[in-house]
Write a protein that holds these residues in place. Structure first.
Motif, short mmCIF file in Angstrom:
data_model
loop_
_atom_site.label_atom_id
_atom_site.label_comp_id
_atom_site.label_asym_id
_atom_site.label_seq_id
_atom_site.Cartn_x
_atom_site.Cartn_y
_atom_site.Cartn_z
N GLU A 81 -2.96 27.30 -8.83
CA GLU A 81 -3.97 28.12 -8.16
C GLU A 81 -5.17 27.24 -7.82
N PRO A 82 -5.45 27.00 -6.52
CA PRO A 82 -6.53 26.08 -6.12
C PRO A 82 -7.88 26.42 -6.74
N GLN A 83 -8.20 27.70 -6.86
CA GLN A 83 -9.50 28.09 -7.40
C GLN A 83 -9.62 27.70 -8.87
N ILE A 84 -8.56 27.91 -9.63
CA ILE A 84 -8.60 27.56 -11.06
C ILE A 84 -8.60 26.04 -11.23
N LEU A 85 -7.81 25.35 -10.43
CA LEU A 85 -7.79 23.88 -10.51
C LEU A 85 -9.16 23.31 -10.19
N ARG A 86 -9.81 23.86 -9.18
CA ARG A 86 -11.16 23.41 -8.83
C ARG A 86 -12.13 23.67 -9.98
N ALA A 87 -12.03 24.86 -10.60
CA ALA A 87 -12.92 25.18 -11.72
C ALA A 87 -12.69 24.24 -12.89
N LEU A 88 -11.43 23.94 -13.18
CA LEU A 88 -11.12 23.01 -14.28
C LEU A 88 -11.74 21.63 -14.02
N LYS A 89 -11.62 21.15 -12.79
CA LYS A 89 -12.21 19.85 -12.45
C LYS A 89 -13.71 19.84 -12.71
N VAL A 90 -14.39 20.88 -12.22
CA VAL A 90 -15.85 20.94 -12.35
C VAL A 90 -16.26 21.01 -13.82
#
Length: 239
Positions: free
Chosen positions: A21-30
């Motif tokens: 899920e792109p949104q979750i992956l982005r949140a994990l990175k941040v």
């Protein structure tokens, strides 16, 4: 005039994160980058395994549901060659999958939606547990002292008598401080693999252990502070 150079920067801890899920992956990175980690991202099971093989990370956070497999299989494959801490991401109601992931070698799980503090705290705790220890430690938590080598337990300096089974349960939980231990893991380690389905004795001994080690007036009557229940999954020593 020769320029002076400081010490080289300390390398960041590399964490593999895998979620489709792109949104979750982005949140994990941040979240992880703000906490000082180096992040290696993957969107599938095969990509996660490839990235881990090329440059092994020091920890991994893997979603349970992936487009080309599942986090349980990824965890099992990583455990074939690495002891890195592994956290799995799960949705509400996936207790069976959580248990299977933990039994495949995951160290802990975080349920979606997750808070950034909880995620980082769970990851840091798993990394601390993975650090090698030269000898059996003396663990202290909330007035309780557990001397693993001497098999001695004290609360506020006073000795607590535990049966051998109770001490073995406490030792297993305390040595994995903060980590969720499944019913099956506890039964296998303390009683043996032939007892993996005997949940009632485990619950009985946990209740008795709580009655002895929890702070005065707690145990079964109030919410336990030292041995915490994850309903349907297992127990963790949270001291």
């Amino acid at each position: 005039m020769t320029a002076s150079h400081g010490a080289p920067p300390t390398p960041l801890t590399r964490v593999l994160v895998c979620d489709d899920e792109p949104q979750i992956l982005r949140a994990l990175k941040v979240i992880l980058r703000e906490a000082g980690f180096e992040v290696v991202a993957a969107e599938s099971a095969s990509e996660a395994l490839d990235r881990a093989a090329v440059r092994p990370p020091e920890a991994a956070i893997i979603d349970l549901v992936l487009p080309d497999g599942d986090g349980i299989d990824v965890t099992r494959r990583l455990r074939e060659w690495s002891q890195m801490p592994i956290l799995v991401l799960s949705a509400m109601g996936e207790e069976d999958a959580k248990v299977k992931a933990l039994e495949a070698g995951a160290d802990d799980y975080v349920t979606k939606p997750f808070g950034s503090r909880e995620l980082v705290a769970r990851l840091q705790a798993a990394l601390r547990r993975a650090a090698p220890e030269s000898e059996e430690p003396v663990l202290r938590a909330d007035g309780l002292e557990v001397d693993l080598a001497a098999r001695a337990v004290r609360r506020d300096g006073a000795s607590i008598h535990l049966t051998p089974i109770e001490f073995d349960l406490l030792r297993t939980l305390a040595r994995n401080r903060g980590r969720l231990m499944t019913h099956r893991q506890l039964l296998t380690e303390v009683w043996g693999p032939e007892y993996v389905d005997d949940l009632q004795p485990l619950r009985t001994h946990i209740a008795r252990l709580r009655g002895k080690i929890e702070p005065e007036g707690e145990g079964e009557t109030l919410r336990p502070r030292l041995i915490v229940t994850d309903p349907g999954v297992g127990y963790r020593f949270a001291g």
